[in-house]
Design a protein around this motif. Structure first.
Motif, mmCIF file in Angstrom:
data_model
loop_
_atom_site.group_PDB
_atom_site.id
_atom_site.type_symbol
_atom_site.label_atom_id
_atom_site.label_comp_id
_atom_site.label_asym_id
_atom_site.label_seq_id
_atom_site.Cartn_x
_atom_site.Cartn_y
_atom_site.Cartn_z
ATOM 1 N N TRP A 131 48.690 41.418 52.180
ATOM 2 C CA TRP A 131 49.477 40.932 51.050
ATOM 3 C C TRP A 131 49.436 41.955 49.921
ATOM 4 N N GLU A 143 62.723 35.173 54.670
ATOM 5 C CA GLU A 143 62.418 34.014 55.519
ATOM 6 C C GLU A 143 61.103 34.181 56.284
ATOM 7 N N PRO A 146 56.718 33.186 54.400
ATOM 8 C CA PRO A 146 55.776 32.068 54.567
ATOM 9 C C PRO A 146 54.842 32.181 55.767
ATOM 10 N N VAL A 147 55.214 32.982 56.771
ATOM 11 C CA VAL A 147 54.366 33.126 57.964
ATOM 12 C C VAL A 147 53.836 34.550 58.128
#
Length: 193
Positions: A131, A143, A146-147
């Motif tokens: 991150w 999109e 989130p994963v």
């Protein structure tokens, strides 16, 4: 000490190194960690401007920064590059980024062979999904955020603080017999050179 430079500018690496060496009274560790990563799902949509900028920031600036830093680096110094798991298992939507990271892995090993005669160690760190601002600033498709990283063996993305101990080790005298190596911090994804 913060030294903001745009590594797409030809003279930025030389100015940055000169200012750092002056302010710090010399150099003994050089960490090459700048990167541009912009997701683009197709080669048709990948502009040559983006390709040039990615190469300029990610790999060409490494050549220039090392050239500028060498006169300041004594025997026993350490150069640490930042490559990526993308060098070994590229994502289709990061074509230009992944290619530069593969070049960095090769640069690391080749440079280590050149600089070993001067007593300068050269190693690299290959992060996996971490991150960072790169991910949120067009580095990943929105999109997929989130994963992001959940397909790693550890089923999560890493944090920058989880990379720090590897850089500290490679910069330290504890790594005095370590050169031409790439250390993966990938959450379990294999790297091979």
């Amino acid at each position: 000490m913060l030294l903001p430079y745009d590594l797409r500018e030809t003279d930025a690496p030389e100015k940055m190194v000169a200012q750092a060496a002056k302010e710090l009274g010399g150099l003994d560790t050089l960490v090459l960690n700048a990167a541009q990563q912009i997701t683009q799902p197709t080669i048709e949509g990948l502009t040559m401007e983006q390709v040039r900028d990615t190469f300029e920031v990610n790999i060409i600036s490494m050549f220039a920064t090392v050239q500028a830093a060498l006169p300041h680096l004594p025997a026993g110094a350490s150069i640490i590059t930042t490559t990526s798991v993308q060098a070994f298992n590229p994502s289709g939507h990061l074509l230009d980024y992944a290619v530069t990271k593969a070049a960095i892995a090769n640069f690391t090993v080749g440079l280590a062979k050149q600089l070993s005669k001067k007593g300068i160690r050269v190693n690299g760190v290959a992060p996996g999904p971490i991150w960072t601002a790169l991910q949120l600033d067009e580095g990943q498709p929105k999109e997929k955020l989130p994963v992001f990283g959940q397909d790693s063996l550890m089923e999560r993305a890493g944090q920058p603080v989880e990379l720090a101990p590897v850089y500290v080790f490679l910069a330290s005298n504890e790594a005095s017999y370590v050169t031409a190596q790439i250390y993966g911090v990938t959450g379990g994804e294999a790297i091979n050179l």
